[in-house]
Scaffold this motif. Structure first.
Motif, PDB file in Angstrom:
ATOM      1  N   LYS A 325       0.821  -1.203   0.000  1.00 19.63           N
ATOM      2  CA  LYS A 325       0.000   0.000   0.000  1.00 19.63           C
ATOM      3  C   LYS A 325       0.864   1.266   0.000  1.00 19.63           C
ATOM      4  O   LYS A 325       0.347   2.381   0.022  1.00 19.63           O
ATOM      5  CB  LYS A 325      -0.922   0.002   1.220  1.00 19.63           C
ATOM      6  N   VAL A 326       2.190   1.059  -0.023  1.00 27.16           N
ATOM      7  CA  VAL A 326       3.107   2.203   0.001  1.00 27.16           C
ATOM      8  C   VAL A 326       3.385   2.674  -1.426  1.00 27.16           C
ATOM      9  O   VAL A 326       3.923   1.927  -2.252  1.00 27.16           O
ATOM     10  CB  VAL A 326       4.423   1.834   0.706  1.00 27.16           C
ATOM     11  N   ASN A 327       3.024   3.886  -1.709  1.00 29.40           N
ATOM     12  CA  ASN A 327       3.232   4.487  -3.023  1.00 29.40           C
ATOM     13  C   ASN A 327       4.719   4.801  -3.232  1.00 29.40           C
ATOM     14  O   ASN A 327       5.375   5.354  -2.347  1.00 29.40           O
ATOM     15  CB  ASN A 327       2.395   5.761  -3.117  1.00 29.40           C
ATOM     16  N   ARG A 328       5.251   4.431  -4.408  1.00 29.76           N
ATOM     17  CA  ARG A 328       6.684   4.615  -4.657  1.00 29.76           C
ATOM     18  C   ARG A 328       7.094   6.082  -4.598  1.00 29.76           C
ATOM     19  O   ARG A 328       8.162   6.418  -4.064  1.00 29.76           O
ATOM     20  CB  ARG A 328       7.072   4.022  -6.014  1.00 29.76           C
ATOM     21  N   THR A 329       6.270   6.956  -5.098  1.00 32.26           N
ATOM     22  CA  THR A 329       6.604   8.386  -5.082  1.00 32.26           C
ATOM     23  C   THR A 329       6.734   8.897  -3.650  1.00 32.26           C
ATOM     24  O   THR A 329       7.681   9.621  -3.316  1.00 32.26           O
ATOM     25  CB  THR A 329       5.529   9.204  -5.831  1.00 32.26           C
ATOM     26  N   ILE A 330       5.791   8.499  -2.818  1.00 33.17           N
ATOM     27  CA  ILE A 330       5.839   8.909  -1.405  1.00 33.17           C
ATOM     28  C   ILE A 330       7.044   8.278  -0.720  1.00 33.17           C
ATOM     29  O   ILE A 330       7.738   8.922   0.079  1.00 33.17           O
ATOM     30  CB  ILE A 330       4.527   8.512  -0.686  1.00 33.17           C
ATOM     31  N   PHE A 331       7.313   7.016  -1.033  1.00 32.42           N
ATOM     32  CA  PHE A 331       8.471   6.305  -0.481  1.00 32.42           C
ATOM     33  C   PHE A 331       9.759   7.057  -0.829  1.00 32.42           C
ATOM     34  O   PHE A 331      10.601   7.311   0.046  1.00 32.42           O
ATOM     35  CB  PHE A 331       8.502   4.883  -1.051  1.00 32.42           C
ATOM     36  N   GLN A 332       9.911   7.437  -2.087  1.00 40.89           N
ATOM     37  CA  GLN A 332      11.116   8.144  -2.516  1.00 40.89           C
ATOM     38  C   GLN A 332      11.239   9.507  -1.854  1.00 40.89           C
ATOM     39  O   GLN A 332      12.331   9.909  -1.419  1.00 40.89           O
ATOM     40  CB  GLN A 332      11.103   8.298  -4.037  1.00 40.89           C
TER      41      GLN A 332
END
Length: 504
Positions: A325-332
């Motif tokens: 559920k973790v969005n890659r953009t937010i993760f980065q």
């Protein structure tokens, strides 16, 4: 083929069993439950001595193969196993400890009416604690202490039940601690017997040390307390099967063997890859539920009885197939990563091999622009190398499987993280290292495992820059997984089938 360390280690362990096997309580020879590795492994001087050929001059036993040692424990377990004409009726008992790691969602799939969760601490309020009496008994007994912390909901105590109990996931949670009683006189008598034996070994290379004497006497105490509580529990509760995380915890080993003496089968889950044999031999449970074909063959080749090992996997790995559920953009953005670069996760263990990891990062950084994130275990603090390199970041508090979903490759020491990443369909590279009792678990990854940091870094670079290297690396990973882990069926489903076969 055993090396010098392995021969000396297993021979010393067998000497310990033989020298103290006359110390008996309730019909059980206590050294089989006193986990000698917990005394040996942290002792650097002993570990170094075991690597020397001349150490064998101190030993009476001379073990030539792992199978030879395993067979001693096979005989011990068999001597305490009764065969029932019918399968035992009763509850399936799951012993909760920090190595079990069954996800709550997976636990809900068990038959809640016929499942009991078992703790080794006293249930008070919302948390499992250990009483002062047991704390005192365990204070000097480093017999693989297992923490037990469970969140449970309080419920009314039944009048016909001798102990308080609570509910977790709608399942009854009982505590072995509440089945304990005062057996101080028995403990004193057995310890007196042990002291007489120890006095005969005043010049012994191991037993003559005060630290060993103290360890043994305290282990005898906690083991006796555990045998007594386990027998009382199994007398009071009708049990059809017990499930444990490892039989290298004296709590679990006693639970499995005492259950066998009542004709109750046990299942031991696999809590990590078998990188070293020291954490997995001897095998004790009726059935060891292992990750893959590799472990099944390994146990059987090392003396496990036929039919006592089954490929089950582990329920926590079932979560890997669930979409993060973790969005890659937010993760980065949260970790401060450059979205235009590939991201590599490195799994490290504190300061172990820190200079090797530093050299690996330097080599990678000179050849290819990368984001590097470090998963530091067991600490949750940022690793020291995140302060050395501006493009190296901490994974912060992200769950491991959410990290996998948002990185392009994983580099690890020989740990379970590597297997989990491969199940997540990520390319994996292993920084190999020498460990005592090494099983060469990742050896079939071939060129994807290297001891030399420069060579390993070059394999990572080739994977990202050469299509042929990527194709070969992906093929190696798939071939490895064929032996290491089956994903066709969920592990929890396979475990339930195994439980039902043993109990219905």
């Amino acid at each position: 083929m055993m090396d010098t360390f392995q021969k000396n280690y297993w021979s010393m362990y067998l000497d310990f069993i033989r020298d103290f096997e006359g110390i008996i309580y309730r019909g059980y020879s206590l050294p089989y439950f006193c986990h000698l590795p917990s005394y040996i492994l942290p002792n650097t001087a002993i570990m170094q001595a075991l690597k020397k050929t001349e150490y064998s001059n101190n030993l009476t036993s001379h073990v030539g193969t792992q199978k030879e040692f395993q067979q001693v424990f096979n005989q011990f377990v068999q001597s305490h196993t009764i065969q029932r004409s019918q399968k035992p009726k009763g509850k399936v008992v799951i012993h909760l400890d920090k190595l079990l790691r069954f996800p709550a969602a997976m636990m809900n799939q068990l038959d809640q009416k016929r499942t009991i969760l078992l703790s080794n601490g006293k249930l008070t309020g919302q948390q499992t604690t250990v009483s002062n009496r047991v704390k005192r008994a365990r204070k000097h007994a480093t017999a693989v202490p297992i923490a037990n912390t469970i969140t449970v909901n309080q419920t009314k105590v039944k009048n016909n039940h001798p102990v308080n109990y609570k509910m977790a996931n709608k399942m009854v949670t009982l505590s072995l601690e509440n089945y304990g009683r005062d057996i101080g006189k028995d403990i004193s008598l057995v310890q007196k017997q042990a002291k007489k034996l120890l006095d005969k070994y005043r010049d012994h290379h191991l037993y003559s040390h005060n630290a060993f004497r103290k360890w043994l006497l305290n282990n005898i105490k906690v083991v006796m307390l555990q045998i007594d509580a386990t027998q009382k529990f199994l007398k009071h509760i009708a049990v059809s099967c017990v499930v444990v995380s490892t039989t290298h915890s004296y709590v679990n080993r006693i639970l499995a063997v005492v259950a066998a003496s009542k004709g109750i089968p046990s299942i031991c889950m696999q809590h990590g890859i078998i990188a070293s044999e020291l954490g997995y031999l001897p095998k004790i449970a009726t059935v060891d539920a292992v990750y893959g074909k590799y472990e099944r063959d390994w146990f059987l080749n090392n003396g496990a009885p036929k039919g006592s090992v089954e490929v089950i996997g582990h329920p926590r790995f079932d979560q890997i197939s669930q979409k993060s559920k973790v969005n890659r953009t937010i993760f980065q953005r949260k970790l401060g990563l450059n979205p235009k670069r590939k991201t590599v996760m490195i799994a490290v263990r504190g300061r172990e091999d820190v200079e090797q990891w530093r050299r690996l990062i330097l080599t990678l950084s000179k050849k290819i622009p990368l984001n590097i994130v470090i998963k530091n275990y067991p600490s949750r603090s940022p690793h020291e190398l995140t302060k050395v390199f501006p493009h190296v970041h901490s994974t912060q508090n992200y769950h491991l499987y959410d990290i996998f979903a948002n990185v392009d490759a994983v580099i690890s020491y020989p740990s379970t993280v590597g297997l989990e990443a491969m199940i997540s369909n990520k390319p994996v590279f292993i920084l190999d290292k020498n460990v005592n009792g090494n099983t060469a678990y990742y050896q079939k990854l071939d060129h994807l495992m290297k001891k030399n940091t420069k060579e390993l870094a070059n394999q990572v670079i080739n994977y990202f820059t050469k299509p042929s290297a990527k194709k070969l690396g992906d093929a190696k990973r798939q071939a490895f997984l064929q032996q290491a882990y089956m994903t066709e069926k969920r592990s929890m489903d396979r475990l339930i089938v195994l439980i039902n076969r043993l109990t219905k």
